[in-house]
Design an enzyme around this catalytic site. Structure first.
Site, mmCIF file in Angstrom:
data_model
loop_
_atom_site.group_PDB
_atom_site.id
_atom_site.type_symbol
_atom_site.label_atom_id
_atom_site.label_comp_id
_atom_site.label_asym_id
_atom_site.label_seq_id
_atom_site.Cartn_x
_atom_site.Cartn_y
_atom_site.Cartn_z
ATOM 1 C CE LYS A 35 1.762 3.089 -1.892
ATOM 2 N NZ LYS A 35 0.252 3.404 -1.965
ATOM 3 N NE ARG A 131 -6.780 6.519 1.161
ATOM 4 C CZ ARG A 131 -5.814 5.670 0.572
ATOM 5 N NH1 ARG A 131 -5.374 4.730 1.385
ATOM 6 N NH2 ARG A 131 -5.341 5.750 -0.359
ATOM 7 C CE1 TYR A 254 12.887 -12.140 26.112
ATOM 8 C CE2 TYR A 254 12.568 -12.073 23.764
ATOM 9 C CZ TYR A 254 13.166 -11.704 24.801
ATOM 10 O OH TYR A 254 14.388 -10.923 24.730
ATOM 11 C CG MET A 302 14.616 -6.695 18.083
ATOM 12 S SD MET A 302 15.265 -5.235 19.019
ATOM 13 C CE MET A 302 13.864 -4.641 19.745
HETATM 14 C C1 LIG Z 1 -0.528 2.381 -2.726
HETATM 15 C C2 LIG Z 1 -1.261 3.238 -3.841
HETATM 16 C C3 LIG Z 1 -1.439 2.376 -5.115
HETATM 17 C C4 LIG Z 1 -1.108 0.835 -5.166
HETATM 18 O O1 LIG Z 1 -1.718 0.113 -4.834
HETATM 19 P P1 LIG Z 1 -1.550 -1.442 -4.878
HETATM 20 O O2 LIG Z 1 -2.618 -2.156 -4.148
HETATM 21 O O3 LIG Z 1 -0.284 -1.568 -4.068
HETATM 22 O O4 LIG Z 1 -1.512 -1.838 -6.351
HETATM 23 C C5 LIG Z 1 -2.314 3.010 -6.072
HETATM 24 N N1 LIG Z 1 -2.821 4.223 -5.896
HETATM 25 C C6 LIG Z 1 -2.854 4.796 -4.658
HETATM 26 C C7 LIG Z 1 -3.351 6.267 -4.600
HETATM 27 C C8 LIG Z 1 -1.896 4.303 -3.854
HETATM 28 O O5 LIG Z 1 -1.891 5.143 -2.427
#
Ligand SMILES: *Cc1c(COP(=O)(O)O)cnc(C)c1O
Length: 390
Positions: A35, A131, A254, A302
């Site tokens: 992702k 969650r 800055y 930046m």
């Molecule tokens: C992002 C995610 C993972 C991967 O987690 P890591 O800590 O990066 O290994 C696994 N399961 C779900 C549901 C996630 O959202």
């Protein structure tokens, strides 16, 4: 010449990390979580590098999955967030997506949307993170309803761990207890471990694991764990583009809050928060100048950062500066910036070119040995990876 900020991505290190993740799954399988553009590494090249060995991929949403299909990645893809809108359901069959279900509104939508072939659905159960997911007591009823639908194929029970990175917390084992109780009497596969659980909690063994951050060579744990050897995949690097000598007492950058305490040689380096380098990295955060640690000076801006190279007298314009990589772990930079590696890696901006290479021989760092801008990898049409000379 062009701006020297690049992210080099070592796809062999990635594959090595994937193999380590897989070796930790017991009899289970490991789907690579790619992702957020593979945590900033580029989802398509990452998927291509893993495709031959990885049975499935996981992304957050349909849009991320579509990018992979458009690039002819054919392995199943799990949508971790499920669908957000009922119109997304029609893509599951033609695109071979697997889909998480976490809420009753999704069950209702699925019941009223017949699909033309059975799709695997992954039921998320809330074992304690609170969650996403069904309450454990609702799971049997959900499965009963899904089994009534001819367009529901295999059912997998999935849960996510809230504190697997805390090796001294009993929360993970308690979540596993809840999962085991939920499973009683159900004949379904399970999917549990993230990176932290794969590396730290053998008790989270399941049919499937979902490693993310460890694939990219970063540790999910706050403390150093010397027995876990992960290979950093991304090197974010640039060059010195200006040098100046300043007397003591000069305010720098800055806001001018950083004041030189001695005669100081200051390097100006291309790269800043517009590239994804954390703005909150304080003075003293290390960068590597020609492989030598030097501290940041002044505020990150930046497009530029300032580095105190007083101790690095041979530093010249054009010299290499590494923000993070194999010799300076992104985890260390993240700790200085009071964040986690995930945000730094996923935050590398689109304007930073990604240079891909695959270096099987760990002793020879091909891209660097041959000069940072000379080699870049390219994927051939058949999926093979080749090195292209500019
Ligand atoms: C992002 C995610 C993972 C991967 O987690 P890591 O800590 O990066 O290994 C696994 N399961 C779900 C549901 C996630 O959202």
């Amino acid at each position: 010449m062009s701006r020297p900020v690049v992210a080099e991505i070592d796809l062999y290190a990635l594959l090595d990390n994937y193999r380590l993740a897989r070796s930790r799954t017991g009899n289970g399988r490991a789907m690579a979580v790619i992702k957020a553009d593979a945590y900033g590494h580029g989802a398509v090249p990452v998927a291509r590098a893993l495709e031959a060995e990885c049975p499935a991929f996981a992304v957050a949403c349909l849009e991320e999955a579509e990018v992979l299909r458009a690039a002819a990645i054919n392995k199943p893809i799990l949508l971790l967030g499920g669908f957000f809108d009922v119109n997304e359901l029609r893509w599951l069959v033609p695109r071979n997506y697997w889909c998480v279900l976490h809420s009753f509104w999704q069950i209702q939508a699925l019941e009223s949307s017949p699909l033309c072939a059975p799709v695997p659905f992954w039921i998320k159960v809330d074992t304690g993170m609170h969650r996403l997911g069904f309450s454990p007591e609702d799971v049997p009823g959900v499965i009963f309803r899904l089994r009534e639908l001819p367009w529901v194929g295999e059912i997998v029970l999935l849960t996510h761990l809230a504190r697997a990175d805390e090796l001294d917390s009993d929360k993970t084992l308690r979540q596993m207890q809840v999962l085991r109780r939920t499973l009683a009497g159900l004949r379904v596969q399970t999917c549990v471990a993230n990176s932290a659980a794969l590396l730290g909690w053998p008790a989270c063994d399941a049919d499937w694991a979902r490693p993310g951050i460890m694939l990219y060579g970063s540790s999910p744990f706050a403390e150093e764990t010397p027995d876990i050897i992960l290979n950093p995949v991304m090197t974010l690097k640039s060059q010195i583009i200006a040098l100046r000598d300043l007397p003591a007492g000069e305010a720098v950058g800055y806001g001018g809050q950083y004041v030189t305490r001695r005669q100081t040689r200051l390097a100006t380096v291309a790269g800043g928060y517009g590239d994804g380098y954390p703005r909150h990295a304080p003075p003293g955060t290390p960068v590597l100048v020609n492989g030598q640690r030097c501290p940041l000076a002044g505020r990150v801006s930046m497009d530029l950062v300032l580095v105190d190279v007083t101790e690095c007298r041979q530093a010249r314009i054009g010299d290499e500066v590494v923000f993070w990589g194999k010799e300076l772990k992104v985890d260390e930079v993240a700790a200085h910036a009071r964040t986690i590696s995930y945000t730094l890696l996923a935050g590398v901006m689109p304007r930073v070119p990604r240079h891909y290479f695959s270096c099987r021989n760990k002793g020879v760092r091909l891209a660097i040995a041959a000069g940072p801008r000379i080699l870049a990898g390219e994927f051939q049409h058949d999926g093979a990876f080749g090195i292209r000379r500019h």
